[in-house]
Motif scaffolding. Structure first.
Motif, mmCIF file in Angstrom:
data_model
loop_
_atom_site.group_PDB
_atom_site.id
_atom_site.type_symbol
_atom_site.label_atom_id
_atom_site.label_comp_id
_atom_site.label_asym_id
_atom_site.label_seq_id
_atom_site.Cartn_x
_atom_site.Cartn_y
_atom_site.Cartn_z
ATOM 1 N N TRP A 20 -2.823 2.195 9.428
ATOM 2 C CA TRP A 20 -4.264 2.410 8.838
ATOM 3 C C TRP A 20 -4.189 2.763 7.448
ATOM 4 C CZ3 TRP A 20 -5.912 7.133 7.776
ATOM 5 C CH2 TRP A 20 -5.467 8.212 8.350
ATOM 6 N N SER A 21 -4.826 2.471 6.539
ATOM 7 C CA SER A 21 -5.205 3.231 5.323
ATOM 8 C C SER A 21 -6.318 3.649 5.002
ATOM 9 C CB SER A 21 -4.426 2.406 4.050
ATOM 10 O OG SER A 21 -5.165 1.127 4.031
ATOM 11 N N LEU A 22 -6.702 4.512 4.293
ATOM 12 C CA LEU A 22 -7.695 5.325 3.742
ATOM 13 C C LEU A 22 -7.638 5.609 2.165
ATOM 14 C CD1 LEU A 22 -10.692 6.192 4.713
ATOM 15 C CD2 LEU A 22 -9.821 8.420 4.964
ATOM 16 N N VAL A 84 -8.542 10.824 -2.006
ATOM 17 C CA VAL A 84 -7.769 10.469 -0.914
ATOM 18 C C VAL A 84 -7.117 9.160 -0.875
ATOM 19 C CG1 VAL A 84 -8.255 9.921 1.590
ATOM 20 C CG2 VAL A 84 -9.700 11.610 0.429
ATOM 21 N N GLY A 85 -5.793 9.117 -0.309
ATOM 22 C CA GLY A 85 -4.781 8.227 -0.345
ATOM 23 C C GLY A 85 -3.973 8.339 0.831
ATOM 24 N N LEU A 86 -4.113 7.696 2.010
ATOM 25 C CA LEU A 86 -3.418 8.198 3.338
ATOM 26 C C LEU A 86 -3.081 6.721 3.774
ATOM 27 C CD1 LEU A 86 -5.694 10.497 5.085
ATOM 28 C CD2 LEU A 86 -3.695 11.114 3.704
ATOM 29 N N PHE A 87 -1.729 6.681 4.146
ATOM 30 C CA PHE A 87 -1.245 5.501 4.990
ATOM 31 C C PHE A 87 -0.736 5.931 6.255
ATOM 32 C CE2 PHE A 87 1.515 2.197 6.616
ATOM 33 C CZ PHE A 87 0.659 1.181 6.196
ATOM 34 N N SER A 88 -0.976 5.641 7.448
ATOM 35 C CA SER A 88 -0.425 6.027 8.741
ATOM 36 C C SER A 88 -0.070 4.971 9.788
ATOM 37 C CB SER A 88 -1.675 6.758 9.380
ATOM 38 O OG SER A 88 -1.161 7.136 10.724
ATOM 39 N N THR A 89 0.912 5.367 10.556
ATOM 40 C CA THR A 89 1.405 4.519 11.722
ATOM 41 C C THR A 89 0.795 5.378 12.820
ATOM 42 O OG1 THR A 89 3.383 3.581 10.323
ATOM 43 C CG2 THR A 89 3.319 3.573 12.736
ATOM 44 N N ARG A 90 0.227 4.497 13.483
ATOM 45 C CA ARG A 90 -0.427 5.041 14.834
ATOM 46 C C ARG A 90 0.470 4.566 15.981
ATOM 47 N NH1 ARG A 90 -6.595 5.569 15.796
ATOM 48 N NH2 ARG A 90 -6.123 7.344 14.581
ATOM 49 N N ASP A 133 3.267 1.156 -4.847
ATOM 50 C CA ASP A 133 2.116 0.773 -5.560
ATOM 51 C C ASP A 133 0.898 0.357 -4.692
ATOM 52 O OD1 ASP A 133 3.108 -1.617 -5.215
ATOM 53 O OD2 ASP A 133 3.245 -2.221 -7.463
ATOM 54 N N ASN A 134 1.129 -0.009 -3.586
ATOM 55 C CA ASN A 134 -0.005 -0.632 -2.764
ATOM 56 C C ASN A 134 0.324 -0.598 -1.175
ATOM 57 O OD1 ASN A 134 1.234 -3.217 -1.519
ATOM 58 N ND2 ASN A 134 1.437 -3.748 -3.888
ATOM 59 N N ASN A 135 -0.476 -0.873 -0.458
ATOM 60 C CA ASN A 135 -0.474 -0.322 1.086
ATOM 61 C C ASN A 135 0.308 -1.547 1.915
ATOM 62 O OD1 ASN A 135 -1.783 2.234 1.365
ATOM 63 N ND2 ASN A 135 -3.777 1.180 1.010
ATOM 64 N N GLU A 136 0.311 -2.785 1.346
ATOM 65 C CA GLU A 136 1.210 -3.641 2.037
ATOM 66 C C GLU A 136 2.718 -3.292 1.624
ATOM 67 O OE1 GLU A 136 0.381 -6.241 4.043
ATOM 68 O OE2 GLU A 136 -1.595 -6.021 3.491
#
Length: 271
Positions: A20-22, A84-90, A133-136
């Motif tokens: 997920w990203s926020l 806010v700039g978050l990228f998470s692996t759950r 530079d991006n979430n992908e």
């Protein structure tokens, strides 16, 4: 505020529930947020402003950019300090174990940097994630890293994965002795394997599953009364549910739903 969910690639689907990203600008919300136990472990990268974690004793500290949260048994409280700039692996409840060479229960109740988990490889991963530079691209970067780790760690997690799936399907109602019989393994041996791979006992994970299922029912307003919700979710009674709710959130349900009086009025307290 923009929140997105990304499915893992097929080779990682057993271990990773989703990414997920926020994202939010500097003028976004700055309130403290309570994070509740959900039985999953998070690998989080912060490419925005750092978050501040608040402790129960009143102290606080800034969190690092790359962090792995072990299982939590009660709520934690965090607060953004800017954009806010978050990228998470759950990970699934037993999902982290195949990527590390120590037992997961070593991390329960702790937050570690990626360097503490994977050494120089973790440092390189953090730098690569922040540079994307991006979430992908972030998704591709973390998945490539995990696939390399998965191939280098030999670990048979199928018994524990079976137990986790049984607990999820039964909404936390299946017993450890029943699962041990089905797997033809000793109950104590299975529990030791479970704690090592998940970071929680089967009984405690079952409590979290019941709590999360109940919370979702309430927030979706799919209930007639809270007493019925408690019974339907496997709690002995409403008081049993309230005790678990307070343990996991730090609030009683009436406080939690104070902004929605229609919900809050269903709770009756002696105190």
């Amino acid at each position: 505020m923009e929140y997105n969910v990304y499915d893992p690639r097929e080779e990682l689907a057993r271990q990773v529930r989703y990414h997920w990203s926020l994202d939010a600008g500097a003028d976004g919300p700055k309130e403290r947020e309570r994070i509740f136990p959900d039985g999953c472990i998070e690998l989080i990268f912060n490419y925005g402003e750092l978050f501040r974690k608040h402790e129960p004793d009143g102290t606080s500290s800034l969190q690092p950019r790359g962090i792995l949260y072990g299982q939590i048994r009660s709520y934690i409280e965090v607060q953004p300090t800017g954009a806010v700039g978050l990228f998470s692996t759950r990970f699934n409840p037993a999902g982290l174990q195949p990527f590390i060479d120590v037992d997961v229960n070593n991390f329960t109740g702790r937050a570690l940097t990626v360097a503490e988990i994977w050494g120089d490889d973790g440092i390189a991963l953090e730098a690569a994630m922040i540079a994307c530079d991006n979430n992908e691209n972030r998704k591709a970067t973390v998945e490539n890293f995990l696939l390399k780790k998965l191939m280098s760690v030999a670990y048979d997690n199928r018994d524990v994965e079976y137990c986790v799936e049984s607990l999820l399907k039964s909404e936390g109602s299946v017993s450890i002795d029943k699962m041990a019989d089905e797997l033809e393994i000793g109950q104590r041996q299975l529990e030791r394997k479970f704690v090592a791979a998940v970071g929680l006992s089967p009984k405690f994970l079952a409590r979290i599953i019941r709590f999360q299922n109940t919370l979702q029912l309430i927030e979706k307003k799919e209930f007639i009364s809270f007493t019925n919700v408690a019974y339907d979710s496997g709690f002995y009674d409403q008081a049993h549910f309230i005790r678990d709710f307070k343990e996991f959130t730090g609030l009683n349900p009436k406080q939690y739903f104070s902004e929605n009086l229609e919900m809050a009025k269903h709770f009756v307290f002696d105190e």
